[in-house]
Design a protein around this motif. Structure first.
Motif, short mmCIF file in Angstrom:
data_model
loop_
_atom_site.label_atom_id
_atom_site.label_comp_id
_atom_site.label_asym_id
_atom_site.label_seq_id
_atom_site.Cartn_x
_atom_site.Cartn_y
_atom_site.Cartn_z
N ASN A 459 0.80 -1.22 0.00
CA ASN A 459 0.00 0.00 0.00
C ASN A 459 0.84 1.27 0.00
O ASN A 459 0.51 2.25 -0.67
CB ASN A 459 -0.94 -0.01 1.21
CG ASN A 459 -1.93 -1.16 1.15
OD1 ASN A 459 -2.19 -1.70 0.09
ND2 ASN A 459 -2.47 -1.55 2.29
N ALA A 460 1.91 1.28 0.77
CA ALA A 460 2.77 2.47 0.82
C ALA A 460 3.39 2.74 -0.54
O ALA A 460 3.49 3.90 -0.97
CB ALA A 460 3.86 2.28 1.88
N MET A 461 3.77 1.69 -1.26
CA MET A 461 4.36 1.85 -2.59
C MET A 461 3.31 2.37 -3.57
O MET A 461 3.61 3.22 -4.42
CB MET A 461 4.94 0.52 -3.07
CG MET A 461 5.64 0.58 -4.41
SD MET A 461 7.15 1.58 -4.37
CE MET A 461 8.24 0.47 -3.48
N VAL A 462 2.08 1.86 -3.47
CA VAL A 462 1.01 2.31 -4.36
C VAL A 462 0.78 3.81 -4.19
O VAL A 462 0.73 4.57 -5.16
CB VAL A 462 -0.30 1.53 -4.09
CG1 VAL A 462 -1.46 2.15 -4.86
CG2 VAL A 462 -0.13 0.07 -4.48
N VAL A 463 0.63 4.24 -2.95
CA VAL A 463 0.39 5.67 -2.67
C VAL A 463 1.58 6.50 -3.12
O VAL A 463 1.41 7.57 -3.74
CB VAL A 463 0.11 5.89 -1.17
CG1 VAL A 463 0.01 7.37 -0.86
CG2 VAL A 463 -1.19 5.19 -0.76
#
Length: 499
Positions: A459-463
């Motif tokens: 999720n952190a990479m997506v954001v």
């Protein structure tokens, strides 16, 4: 112009905020958080018992910002501040003390119990609180009071220019997180700074515990050993990146740190140099060449199609371009890949020769160029055909100018105005959107990172990637508008009249 740019930047910031906020809210509320453990290789190893499993899960959830977590040890330590009799045995009196402490702490803490009988506490962090934490920590400014280390009270605090023995002239800091705040070397963009940096979160489960921005910008592959000059004056063969020195508490330093950096030097934490370029560097190389090829192919074809409008060349080219636009991208990729590898001996996968060989970039760049050329050709033809009936063209013909002169000196330049507006966006699109090409060639670039991050529930990479792509795309639109005014000074960028 200045007013337009100022207003455009303000609107761009609002757009970036809205896109990032919406993505963050969707990812961290609608995506089941349990998915993050599907690609965590440590999960099945560590979570061998129910207690270890629950502790590991809550630790990861806390690291990713879902919850606040107090393990048994932390809960006991916190509760002892108000009740010295509390223990970690999980008795009825302990439970009562825990509940009293959590109630006084506020924030809707929930007391829970391990199967062993010991207690722990969690607090669900609301989405608005997580968003505030993300934006408040997004821009990090380094300064001499950044490091607060109780074990190192005599840490000097300054920022000054020095002729550093390891890197040469540099703006050097102490008390800052980074040792070198501004430095120079032969790597693009040649002047580097660590004063203002972005914190886009920490990657997990892929590239676990590495900052998102570091994943994108650091090298790949094996570590690269080369001669490095250390501040002690010694030159050793090492893989460390001397420019990346950051603060490390002296009590954690080992003998190697002391011998390399000198006694008392607290800036011994470093990153490594790698043999392969970073993901963004790979995508930028292939993307720039691809965009250049697409315009080299598309512009002359579009110009000739317009000049010989309704002729054999125009009809044949229109049919060809239409076919290429209708053809699935994956089919075009495999056809070009087959021709390039069989007839010209070019590598059909990137790892075959690696980043050190320019031929590794040839087919991916050619494919990006060929895929972009039909759209450019068809639009350029349309712009020129629209201009052919203009008054200035009829006037040029009346003056006796040939069709070739009219095309070169009048039609081409005017038709290029809307085309040049799309060049920055095309570059961004090839960097961020070359998903199929990079997948087929096992190309280590940015194009497939977003897809891989979504699949891994990173999720952190997506954001972080959405934020970067939004910034690049909006910046590309602004640069495109400015390029139009450079090409045609008659265009005035203004907030009035829709211009």
């Amino acid at each position: 112009m200045k007013k337009y740019i100022f207003n455009r930047i303000l609107r761009s910031l609002v757009s970036i905020f809205l896109v990032t906020t919406l993505t963050y809210a969707i990812v961290f509320t609608l995506v089941p958080r349990k998915l993050i453990f599907k690609q965590d290789p440590n999960y099945t190893k560590i979570a061998v018992t129910p207690d270890k499993k629950a502790d590991y899960e809550n630790t990861i959830y806390e690291r990713m910002g879902y919850i606040d977590y107090l393990s048994t040890k932390e809960l006991v330590a916190a509760t002892k501040k108000v009740d010295s009799k509390v223990t970690n045995e999980g008795s009825a009196s302990d439970k009562k003390a825990y509940q009293a402490y959590l109630k006084s702490a506020g924030g809707n803490w929930k007391l829970q119990k391990f199967e062993s009988g010991q207690y722990y506490a969690t607090r669900e962090i609301p989405i608005y609180e997580r968003l505030w934490s993300f934006y408040s920590n997004l821009i990090v400014i380094d300064h001499p009071w950044k490091i607060q280390d109780a074990s190192n009270p005599n840490l000097k605090r300054y920022v000054r220019f020095e002729n550093d023995p390891a890197v040469g002239p540099a703006l050097v800091g102490s008390g800052t997180k980074h040792k070198y705040l501004i430095y120079f070397n032969g790597k693009f963009p040649f002047i580097h700074q660590n004063i203002v940096t972005f914190n886009l979160g920490t990657s997990y489960p892929t590239f676990a515990n590495i900052p998102v921005l570091q994943v994108i910008t650091q090298g790949q592959g094996k570590t690269l050993a080369q001669e490095v000059k250390f501040p002690t004056g010694q030159t050793k063969v090492s893989s460390i990146d001397i420019y990346s020195r950051t603060y490390k508490s002296p009590k954690q330093a080992d003998a190697r740190d002391i011998s390399n950096f000198g006694k008392g030097d607290a800036y011994t934490a470093t990153q490594n140099n790698y043999s392969e370029p970073s993901m963004i560097s790979n995508s930028l190389k292939a993307g720039l060449i691809g965009v250049l090829l697409s315009y080299i192919i598309g512009l002359p074809v579009g110009l000739l199609m317009a000049r010989y409008k309704d002729g054999i060349f125009d009809r044949f080219s229109t049919a060809t371009v239409t076919f290429m636009l209708a053809m699935p991208s994956i089919a075009s990729i495999y056809v070009i890949r087959f021709i390039g590898s069989k007839l010209f001996g070019l590598p059909d996968t990137f790892p075959l020769l690696g980043a050190s060989d320019p031929r590794s970039y040839a087919l991916p760049a050619i494919i990006l160029g060929v895929l972009g050329a039909p759209g450019i050709a068809i639009w350029f033809r349309r712009y020129i055909v629209d201009l052919q009936g203009s008054d200035f063209v009829r006037f040029a013909r009346a003056k006796g100018l040939s069709e070739s002169e009219i095309s070169r000196h009048h039609l081409f330049k005017n038709a290029m105005v809307p085309i040049v507006n799309g060049i920055p966006g095309a570059i961004v699109a090839t960097i961020a959107g070359a998903t199929l090409t990079e997948k087929v060639f096992a190309f280590p670039g940015m194009g497939k990172m977003l897809i891989d991050a979504i699949a891994a529930a990173n999720n952190a990479m997506v954001v972080g990637l959405v934020f970067i792509f939004a910034v690049l795309a909006i910046f590309a639109l602004l640069v495109g508008d400015i390029l139009m005014t450079v090409l045609d000074p008659r265009i005035k960028l203004s907030t009035k009249g829709g211009k």
